[in-house]
Write an enzyme that holds these catalytic residues in place. Sequence first.
Site: not given
Length: 317
Positions: A78-79, A122, A124, A126-127, A144, A146-147, A149-150, A237
């Site tokens: 997707k990137d 989020t 994104s 899109r989201r 923003r 990494n996983v 961090t979120r 994207c």
Amino acid sequence: MTLRLGTRRSTLATTQSSWVADRLRDLGHDVELVEITTEGDRDRTTPLASMGGTGVFVSALREALRDGTVDLAVHSLKDLPTTPEDDLVVAAIPSREDPRDALVARDGLTLGELPAGSTVGTGSPRRRAQLEALGLGLELRELRGNVETRLGKVSGGELDAVVLAHAGLRRIGRADVVTEVLDPIQMLPAPGQGALAVEVRADDSATRDVVAALDDADTRACVVAERAVLAELEAGCSAPIGALAEVVLGDDGDELSLRAVVASIDGAGDVRRSAAGSPADADGLGRALARLLLEDGAADLAPLSPRPTVHTERPGA
């Protein structure tokens, strides 16, 4: 010969790259991971849309391919920008993980159980657009990192919930934190979400042949159709566009079923359409569906730069 595999340094990226490396080792090849730092990794605060979208994660890996630092690179599909590179080729798209989005919320809550005013993170568009369209009264926050961090924004109480790709959580062994896997009827994923792309130099036939053994025909057909929607709309994207294709059993054998949405960021409107066709014409199916979206008003909802409208028979008709 040892194959040098370029990867970003994040936990998710190295996990994905290690999975590809292990598949190649199973085929009898020696593989060494080479960590590459991208602009998107260095700057973890600027919204991705302002940096040019998720393509900022790709350029440094492609540079390493071109200068011979690495022989292949693994990307989250997707990137990848949809415009092809003359000197590079996606030699394999392995079998896809779950493409859906996932909610990670406090107290085990689902999306419908979050009270109005709940803060949801989020990064994104899109989201964000699809969440706004649901009309749940959520307060959406830019996110923003990494996983981990979120996820820490929820466990630390800074946010009530975050929305992430289910595939990424599954790959790093954190699927247990998911409180709801979001139905595509509510939230269509990004084109190519859950799939990996293994890219090599176009003139490196030896590496290309080795990597091609990892390609999954059904996954490739699905993501080609999804990304063709983006390409025909000439959208990046990071645009508020979702698409999901599946290979299903039709009356005459395998059939490619494709759904797509173009939404306004503020959730005021969206255009959702679907189509079906042959997996052998995945690109054509995606482009035809994109033209249908345009005919039905998609360009009025999102910042697109579509090609001139070509009136054709509606896909799946």
